[in-house]
Scaffold this active site. Structure first.
Site, PDB file in Angstrom:
ATOM      1  N   GLU A 101     -11.367  -1.706  -4.111  1.00  0.00           N
ATOM      2  CA  GLU A 101     -10.361  -0.713  -2.790  1.00  0.00           C
ATOM      3  C   GLU A 101      -9.291  -0.189  -2.722  1.00  0.00           C
ATOM      4  OE1 GLU A 101      -9.570  -3.623  -0.751  1.00  0.00           O
ATOM      5  OE2 GLU A 101      -7.271  -4.447  -1.618  1.00  0.00           O
TER       6      GLU A 101
ATOM      7  N   ASP B  76       0.557  -1.057  -0.365  1.00  0.00           N
ATOM      8  CA  ASP B  76      -0.009  -0.149   0.485  1.00  0.00           C
ATOM      9  C   ASP B  76       0.639   1.366   0.213  1.00  0.00           C
ATOM     10  OD1 ASP B  76      -1.598  -2.051   0.062  1.00  0.00           O
ATOM     11  OD2 ASP B  76      -2.044  -1.752   2.738  1.00  0.00           O
TER      12      ASP B  76
END
Length: 1000
Positions: A873, A690
């Site tokens: 997401e 991420d």
């Protein structure tokens, strides 16, 4: 008798001493012929000479004398493990508080130095221990400390003691040694396999035991010894694996990789020999892309830790040189002599203070501090292992003693055709039997490896002696020249050796010239760094060294204890710190001609015969370089990872001095290269799920998921994260709703302050919500990060992966959330914000998984989750002029099909109206099995420092099936725009492909 006296003799009668009978030995070991391998053992290509055959001179003798005057010569007085009270080596039952590997580790070097230097005091002390060992053999044949582990007798500690006895026999020919070893080996043969070599160390190192068995077999011919050798091979760890090792401990690898080749002498199975070569190649391909002959394993080799700043134990150096010497005897392959020299000249001397009164446990090719700090996890060891310390660690403290004396013992070897081979060129005199059993001596005069000239003088007892003399030709050398009595000769070449066969007369002289040239080695797998060699010498940047003495009792490591009577003030520890800049890249001539980039300068030979210091170096190399300001000492207190070459820098050109690597206690030996175009390779870090970055005032601020805290990196070059400043900015308090599973942090500067957004829960995924921190400092690496609480809309539903962006003056947040309160589908939501801390509108769903490529999400073992989850997401706002996109990740992150999708604001209607958004019907960025990149997703965006290029930052795996864990590593690549104004990301680029860095 005093120092440098002849071997210790006891004449005319038998004398009672230490409770045993010492026989009269009135001869030198060199008076006997060399012992060759007995059938069915394969004939060795070379044959080891007795320990007293070679008398070193020059710099090598100086090293031995320094050891004698230093730690090696005095360990018996200061090391608790060599104390003569409560020592298990001194009791017949093997009981005692002290006693394991330490005594034989030390004795195999200490005693041999005594034999070689004819030092009666050292020999007398050695005989105390050896005679006690011989006396204390137990009735069943066992001996030594009676150590048991899990009900099994630990045999490792006896293996080095057997080597001590073998050297003693070479010195004395004491017949008790052969009887002692025979009884011990019969006892070993009687041990059931299920109890034999079961502990970690002995199982790894069984090859040392096997060598002793063969040594005895060659002297006694007892056939059952070969059965024991087979038993040892069967029960030793498997060093024959194709692409793996049984363990990755640096000393084990350096010591034990030779075991299959040792058994090859008996098995005649070439696959055994090949296994040793494969092991050597494997450890170096993964962790040895560095100068100095060793590999990075600062206890154990670890994936991702292969930079030149990774170190190796001093024990590992000693064992590697020993392995090289043994393999040279077994195989005749000169590559083992080459590697032995590489370690001996370029790595081993730097492990010691110049006076040999202390050493460090770990030494690396790039090492700019040698201090008492704990550098873990940068190195795989916790403790003061980089400082010079007489008590750094008890293994190397004792085992270092054998390094130089074993080197000297193997400088010359006998040959099967009754000749002599010069293997490791060094000044000294060898005396041995050659053809027809005649004794000759060869005197060698040289300053090699610091000079290319080597002269030999043959000495016979009157009449001429016909025998072959072999001279090794190093692989780095071209155009070697040989003269005999001043006349050039063209001797026969036998592989890497020149063979001079003639009737040698007393006083015949041979002159060998090995022309040395500058060479540049590029370590492609270590970010294209380079090392500089001249002949067998590698060179390091000359760094001014600041020495600071420390109390060695305070820094003594673990159980490396002192004797009560030892005076610690005479044996200080020392920190060595840099007193000059070290972070230079080399500037190379664009022609590629090494001689145009470097100049060799010869200096006076040191008056004390010790060339292994910067001040006394008899040769230096002059070079040019530029400072690299981003290359600094890292968060672990270590030299930062070597930057990817070529490196762009605007710093002024400077004259640099390079010194021999072996004399540099602080060193940069793998250099980055300064170039006009700087490149980088993916991945940017070994791990980093991420990834997110922002750019402000010339610096990128980067973060990624750590799980239990928020970390922040600061760098001028986003592609050089390995060298970036790095710190933890927030660790949540335990026991709260935001204490666990901190995911996908984003740090950005909004309205004059810094904000950190992240998702967290209290230990249950259903509790995941978004939270925010605030920092009023201009620099997010400074100031205080204040927890401001949860940031949510009115529904307060499950939420992760929040991203804040500004479009046409208004702040918005996008995130991934659940429609209800149960897992099963993640959708993309957007809301307007009043300020960086407050959502002011209702949440609006603008994206849901609807295409097949978005719905790959089966869970193999669901536990508390449904068996399948559809996922959208990781949304990221991307503004390009008046166009607005939300790039999101689709399908489950644990699948290789994790990919990027795109939502585009149509420009018509309210942004908070789902009808104003259009979804791309296919992925815009996805895995590339052809390029070896999988599960591409959870991205962010940044501009190049010059503001002209768009870049995507994303994570991916390097192998299929690696899932959603810490193998996800950050990657960056440039992207463009098509005619429709949409981003074109292309395919993910292969790992380790050089790419131009973002322009400044």
């Amino acid at each position: 008798m005093g120092r440098d006296s002849p071997p210790l003799f006891i004449k005319n009668n038998r004398v009672k001493k230490f409770g045993v009978l010492i026989l009269s030995f009135c001869f030198l070991a060199t008076s006997r012929a060399q012992v060759k391998n007995r059938a069915p053992l394969l004939e060795g290509k070379f044959i080891k000479l007795p320990v007293t055959a070679f008398r070193p001179g020059g710099w090598l003798r100086k090293q031995l004398e320094l050891q004698r005057a230093g730690l090696t010569g005095h360990l018996g007085e200061i090391s608790i493990w060599l104390a003569k009270k409560d020592n298990a080596w001194l009791s017949k039952d093997g009981k005692g508080k002290y006693g394991w590997e330490e005594l034989p580790y030390w004795l195999k070097g200490y005693a041999n130095i005594g034999y070689m230097l004819r030092d009666s005091a050292m020999i007398r002390e050695s005989l105390f221990w050896i005679n006690t060992v011989l006396k204390n053999q137990r009735a069943d044949g066992d001996f030594g400390p009676a150590v048991e582990r899990k009900g099994n007798r630990d045999l490792w500690t006896n293996m080095p003691m057997l080597w001590c006895l073998q050297s003693y026999y070479e010195y004395s020919h004491d017949p008790r040694v052969l009887k002692f070893m025979s009884r011990y080996f019969k006892w070993e043969l009687s041990i059931p396999d299920e109890h034999f070599l079961e502990d970690y160390w002995e199982k790894s190192r069984g090859g040392d035991n096997m060598l002793s068995v063969y040594w005895l077999y060659n002297r006694t011919g007892e056939a059952w010894l070969l059965d024991l050798a087979t038993k040892i091979d069967k029960n030793t760890a498997d060093w024959r694996q194709q692409n793996n090792l049984p363990n990755w401990h640096n000393v084990n690898v350096a010591q034990c990789f030779r075991e299959p080749a040792t058994y090859y002498l008996q098995s005649h199975n070439k696959s055994d020999l090949d296994a040793t070569y494969n092991d050597f190649a494997l450890i170096r391909s993964l962790y040895g892309q560095v100068p100095g002959g060793m590999f990075g394993a600062d206890e154990n080799a670890r994936k991702g830790y292969d930079d030149p700043r990774q170190a190796v134990e001093t024990c590992g150096m000693v064992e590697q040189m020993t392995s090289d010497q043994l393999l040279l005897q077994m195989t005749g392959d000169a590559k083992w002599a080459e590697n032995c020299e590489d370690v001996a000249f370029n790595t081993f001397p730097a492990a010691f203070m110049p006076d040999y009164r202390s050493l460090r446990y770990l030494t690396a090719p790039n090492m700019v501090v040698s201090d008492s700090r704990n550098h873990a996890p940068g190195i795989a060891n916790e403790g003061p292992f980089l400082m010079m310390n007489p008590f750094s660690s008890r293994c190397c403290q004792h085992n270092h003693a054998a390094g130089w004396v074993y080197y000297a013992e193997n400088a010359w070897m006998a040959t099967p055709d009754d000749g002599l081979a010069a293997q490791l060129y060094v000044e000294g005199v060898v005396t041995a039997k050659v053809a027809a059993g005649q004794t000759v001596s060869v005197e060698e005069n040289t300053h090699y490896p610091f000079d290319e000239n080597i002269e030999f003088t043959v000495k016979t007892k009157g009449r001429a002696v016909n025998f072959p003399l072999y001279l090794r030709l190093p692989a780095w050398c071209t155009g070697a020249r040989v003269e005999v009595n001043g006349q050039p000769v063209q001797p026969a070449a036998d592989g890497a050796y020149l063979r001079l066969q003639r009737a040698w007369k007393n006083g015949d002289r041979v002159r060998l010239v090995l022309p040395m040239q500058l060479r540049l080695t590029t370590w492609t797998r270590n970010r294209n760094s380079v090392s500089v060699n001249y002949g067998p010498l590698a060179f390091s940047l000359k760094i001014d060294e600041k020495y600071q003495q420390k109390d060695s009792r305070a820094t003594a490591q673990g159980d490396a204890g002192w004797q009560a009577s030892a005076d610690a003030t005479k044996w200080p520890a020392t920190e060595i710190l840099p007193a000059s800049d070290w972070n230079y890249g080399l500037v190379l001539d664009p022609s590629g001609d090494v001689s145009k980039s470097f100049t060799v300068k010869k200096l006076a030979w040191p008056s004390d015969n010790n060339p292994f210091t910067n001040a006394a170096a008899p040769i230096v190399v002059e070079a040019k370089g530029r400072e690299i300001d981003s290359w600094t000492i890292d968060q672990y207190g270590l030299c930062g990872l070597v930057p990817q070459s070529p490196v762009a820098t605007d710093e002024p050109l400077k004259e640099l001095t390079l010194v021999p690597m072996g004399g540099a206690r602080l060193r940069i030996s793998s250099f980055p290269v300064v170039g006009a175009v700087s490149t980088y390779t993916n991945p940017l870090l070994p791990s980093g799920p991420d990834p997110y970055s922002c750019y402000k005032d010339g610096y990128y601020y980067y973060t990624h998921t750590m799980g239990n805290r928020l970390d922040l990196w600061k760098t001028k070059d986003i592609t050089d994260l390995r060298h970036a400043e790095h710190k933890t900015i927030y660790t949540p308090p335990a026991g709260t709703e935001w204490s666990r599973d901190l995911w996908a942090p984003e740090i950005m500067f909004l309205d004059g302050k810094w904000y950190a957004y992240y998702a967290a829960d209290g230990g249950n995924n259903k509790g995941h919500r978004l939270y925010v921190l605030e920092n009023a400092s201009p620099d997010p690496m400074a100031g205080e990060w204040v927890f401001k609480g949860k940031i949510t809309d009115a529904t307060d539903k499950w939420a992760i992966d929040g991203d804040v962006f500004r479009y046409k003056g208004r702040l918005y947040m996008v995130w991934s959330g659940w429609e209800g309160d149960e897992n099963g589908e993640q959708d993309i939501y957007i809301a307007g914000m009043k300020d960086p801390l407050t959502i002011e509108s209702a949440r609006v769903k603008i994206g849901s998984p609807e295409y097949g490529w978005e719905k790959i999400g089966d869970i193999k073992n669901p536990k508390n989750d449904p068996p399948h989850i559809n996922v959208n997401e990781g949304p990221q706002g991307l503004v390009h002029g008046d166009d607005l996109f939300v790039i999101y990740s689709a399908s489950a992150c644990w699948t290789d099909n994790y990919a990027l999708g795109m939502l585009r604001y149509t420009g018509k209607g309210d942004i908070l109206d789902p009808a104003s958004w259009k979804k791309s019907d296919s992925a815009v960025f996805r895995q590339s099995p052809a390029n070896g990149v999988y599960a591409t997703g959870h991205n962010s965006f940044f501009l190049s420092p010059d503001g002209k290029e768009n870049w995507i930052l994303y994570h991916a795996n390097s192998k299929p099936g690696q899932g959603c864990g810490n193998t996800r590593a950050p990657r960056a690549q440039k992207f463009t725009w098509n005619a429709a104004g949409e981003p074109v990301f292309g395919d993910p680029v292969k790992d380790n492909v050089p790419l131009p860095v973002p322009p400044k």
